[in-house]
Design an enzyme around this catalytic site. Sequence first.
Site, PDB file in Angstrom:
ATOM      1  N   TYR A 182       0.827  -1.215   0.000  1.00  0.00           N
ATOM      2  CA  TYR A 182       0.000   0.000   0.000  1.00  0.00           C
ATOM      3  C   TYR A 182       0.862   1.266   0.000  1.00  0.00           C
ATOM      4  O   TYR A 182       0.399   2.320  -0.417  1.00  0.00           O
ATOM      5  CB  TYR A 182      -0.893   0.033   1.238  1.00  0.00           C
ATOM      6  N   LYS A 184       3.107 -15.256   2.632  1.00  0.00           N
ATOM      7  CA  LYS A 184       3.373 -15.994   1.395  1.00  0.00           C
ATOM      8  C   LYS A 184       4.885 -16.219   1.353  1.00  0.00           C
ATOM      9  O   LYS A 184       5.584 -15.776   0.429  1.00  0.00           O
ATOM     10  CB  LYS A 184       2.851 -15.168   0.197  1.00  0.00           C
ATOM     11  N   ASP A 222      -3.001 -18.271   0.610  1.00  0.00           N
ATOM     12  CA  ASP A 222      -3.986 -18.997  -0.212  1.00  0.00           C
ATOM     13  C   ASP A 222      -4.667 -20.084   0.619  1.00  0.00           C
ATOM     14  O   ASP A 222      -5.892 -20.241   0.608  1.00  0.00           O
ATOM     15  CB  ASP A 222      -3.338 -19.564  -1.485  1.00  0.00           C
ATOM     16  N   ASP A 247      -6.441  -6.990   4.237  1.00  0.00           N
ATOM     17  CA  ASP A 247      -7.569  -6.345   3.551  1.00  0.00           C
ATOM     18  C   ASP A 247      -8.455  -7.412   2.911  1.00  0.00           C
ATOM     19  O   ASP A 247      -9.677  -7.419   3.089  1.00  0.00           O
ATOM     20  CB  ASP A 247      -7.027  -5.389   2.479  1.00  0.00           C
ATOM     21  N   ASP A 256     -12.421  -9.043   4.314  1.00  0.00           N
ATOM     22  CA  ASP A 256     -13.671  -9.078   3.536  1.00  0.00           C
ATOM     23  C   ASP A 256     -14.220 -10.505   3.497  1.00  0.00           C
ATOM     24  O   ASP A 256     -15.432 -10.719   3.608  1.00  0.00           O
ATOM     25  CB  ASP A 256     -13.458  -8.582   2.097  1.00  0.00           C
TER      26      ASP A 256
END
Length: 356
Positions: free
Chosen positions: A142, A190, A223, A247, A251
Amino acid sequence: MKKTIAVLPGDGIGPEIISQAVKVMDAVAERYSHEFVYRYADVGAVAIDHTGEPYPDSTHKTCMESDSVLFGAIGDPKYDNNPAARVRPEQGLLKMRKALGLFANIRPVKPYDTLLDASPLKNGIVAGSDFVVVRELTGGIYFGEPRGRNEAGDKAFDSCVYSAEEIRRVAEVAFGYARRRRGKVTLVDKANVLATSRLWREVVTAMQKEEYPDIALDCLFVDNAAMKMVSDPKAFDVILTENMFGDILSDVSGVINGSIGLLPSASFGSGRSLFEPIHGSFPQGAGKDIANPVATILSAAMMLEDAFGLKQEAEAIRSACSDAVSRGVCTPDIVPGSGYGTNAVGTYIAGKVTES
Ligand code: IPM
Ligand code: MN
């Protein structure tokens, strides 16, 4: 207790949901003899319209002069499909987070027992879920530099950058939550691909060994974590993750609760804290009295408890929300055709607080 609160309604449904939260805080003030002074300021598209800037200096000043910040939502479709826009509303939110030093974003997820059917997932998967996402908020892709385009304009790049110190300070927050909860942190990264993720693993693993041996730590690739969140959400207690993964995963967690319109959040850092619903500005719903105000009302409850230490008052708000939900006093995202709009739900919850 007297507190000054910077109130930033923002865009889309922001003003509607914020006014319900203020209604409920007013009910708290009256019932428990506090005084809340609200100082309104612009952020997002509305701030661009008024000043040309998405997070004007005057808004920053209002935040800095207040005890805490309550924020609605940011985003306007007139900027979404315009890649050439010089300023975008979202930049205001990012600038605000950075300027206020809000490096830890806390997103708790705990579905209401009476609302399990609102989730598209099977009851047995959702029931009993209770976890917190601790999202790093002022670093990663970001904010990383360099970012932008090459000279020809046919190549674009973003940089994901983290320092050990940025990881450490948010990890401390996550370990702290785990100590007050069920003693487990899941680091989501990751590390099989990204150098930043390998640094996260190194720093967090060392902290667990040296400072938090009482906390169980496991590490999951993002993942895999996304799949686990919808197949076995009960496996999580505290999820610690970087900005972008947090983020996305938060959701996804809205699916567990039945509506993203129910999920509050708190952001902490070096100074004053900020409270906001995790959902966005839902421009299609603006002005229609259909937006769910509960996420913002619960964010106000987090403010009362976490910023001001008003635990009983926060609990009164939470039980009022739970009462509304269990009686079907809900906006149509939860109970289609309920007949209750944003305003009626806010009024009901405020009324319950008054009776508490
Ligand atoms: C959120 C939002 C923001 C984010 C957007 C509006 C910039 O999606 O708070 O989750 O990506 O952080
Ligand atoms: Mn988001």
